[in-house]
Design an enzyme around this catalytic site. Structure first.
Site, short mmCIF file in Angstrom:
data_model
loop_
_atom_site.label_atom_id
_atom_site.label_comp_id
_atom_site.label_asym_id
_atom_site.label_seq_id
_atom_site.Cartn_x
_atom_site.Cartn_y
_atom_site.Cartn_z
CG HIS A 113 -1.95 -1.06 1.24
ND1 HIS A 113 -2.78 -1.32 0.18
CD2 HIS A 113 -2.28 -1.95 2.22
CE1 HIS A 113 -3.58 -2.33 0.49
NE2 HIS A 113 -3.29 -2.74 1.71
N GLY A 121 -1.95 2.35 4.80
CA GLY A 121 -2.35 1.00 5.14
C GLY A 121 -1.28 0.18 5.83
#
Length: 367
Positions: A113, A121
């Site tokens: 991410h 994330g």
């Protein structure tokens, strides 16, 4: 926990007999700033590599503009953590390039991410794009092709998006199998099922509904095999997120581990290893710590040519109490219903067969 459990199984202390796979531990170096700049913006690196706490910096910058908030807070040692994670993944990739290994593993990697200029994330460093870019530079008679396969519950936005829309025929192909739903992270149009007439057949997504099980993965596996056969990569990078396994706190999929079950995580990884491409296995999501350690140790055993069993007892070691109450490698099966309809899964296979033919034409013209 992962490294302790792998060590407890003494995978790297067994003498290799004739025809046996030799497994060894490589001590990686930390990634240099120059290596990190191959993908990350300088301003972002200035922030995360600064050892001072934000409140002791001249401008007291909180780091929000770099995503350092919420699920990615600043922590002491972040400046060491970022180059260490990237260094591990890059060292594993370099091992494949040099030919010292056919399979390399970096369970600390797989931070799919992280963005060029921000954390996201739980991911602070984009080790996967960095590794793919390094593999792309490998010297060989022909320019190498790299296939990225993401099996995490969440879409690989930090990999698929920045590597999308490359000039065809692309040398990099990304394929993410994940869950999507309104409000489910991360949300993006690219996370939806790829259309057969996509303008970018090298950035692929297969979203699965709640309760995805081994049966679901077994049904769509011909799509993954077909794409691999059409693209014929020189390297395969697999993000082995385990947050889709039964028992994970995400409670979204109902995936299993045992290689004997068709479509399980172990079965899928064994299929990937049977392709006999140089393969990089990375970690990813997984929020049940004991089960994550079980799963990645199990996959390490597979990669080392062992035949693990989920009923195997956990060897006694420092973290042994955390594997209660079973104290085995088994991940308890869930009872969540599989909401993936057969007509949808069949449509996935039909659509990806068309995409595979398009890729095969591109690949043939690129020889």
């Amino acid at each position: 926990m992962v490294h302790q459990l792998v060590a407890a199984f003494q995978i790297f202390q067994r003498r290799a007999g004739e025809g046996a796979i030799v497994a060894s531990v490589l001590r990686p170096s930390v990634a240099s700033r120059e290596a990190l700049q191959a993908f990350h913006d300088e301003d972002y690196l200035d922030y995360v590599l600064d050892p001072l706490p934000p409140n002791k910096r001249p401008n007291h910058d909180t780091g929000k503009e770099f995503g350092i908030e919420d699920d990615c807070p600043w922590f002491r040692g972040l400046n060491v953590y970022v180059p260490a994670v990237a260094g591990a993944t890059l060292a594993a990739a370099e091992t494949l390039i040099s030919g010292r290994a056919d399979i390399a593993i970096a369970w600390d990697g797989g931070r799919h991410h992280a963005q060029k200029s921000s954390a996201s994330g739980f991911c602070y460093v984009a080790d996967i794009p960095l590794a793919i870019m390094l593999l792309k530079k490998a010297k060989s008679p022909k320019r190498p092709r790299i296939m990225y396969l993401d099996l995490d519950l969440h879409w690989s936005d930090g990999v698929s998006k920045p590597l999308s829309n490359q000039h065809p025929p692309s040398r990099i192909l990304t394929l993410s199998v994940h869950h999507t739903a309104p409000g489910f992270f991360p949300a993006d149009q690219l996370a939806h099922l790829t259309s057969e007439d996509t303008t970018d057949p090298y950035t692929l997504s297969i979203p699965l509904a709640r309760g995805a099980s081994a049966s679901t993965f077994a049904t769509i596996w011909p799509s993954i095999e077909g794409i691999r056969g059409a693209f014929m990569p020189d390297f395969v990078v697999v993000q082995c997120g385990v947050d889709g396994l039964a028992g994970d706190p995400m409670a979204t999929w109902n995936w299993s581990l045992a290689v004997e079950e068709e479509g399980s995580l172990g079965w899928c990884i064994q299929k990937v290893l049977s392709w006999n491409h140089r393969t990089l296995l990375l970690g990813g999501g997984g929020y049940h710590s004991a089960n994550a350690a079980r799963a990645w140790t199990y996959l390490t055993l597979l990669a080392a040519g062992k035949q693990p069993e989920t009923e195997m007892p956990i060897p006694e070691h420092g973290s042994w109490p955390r594997y209660a109450p079973s104290f085995t490698m088994e991940i308890e099966k869930g009872s969540m219903p599989d909401e993936n309809q057969q007509d949808y899964l069949q449509m996935v296979n039909e659509r990806f067969a068309i995409i595979g033919r398009r890729i095969r034409v591109d690949s043939t013209n690129d020889i």
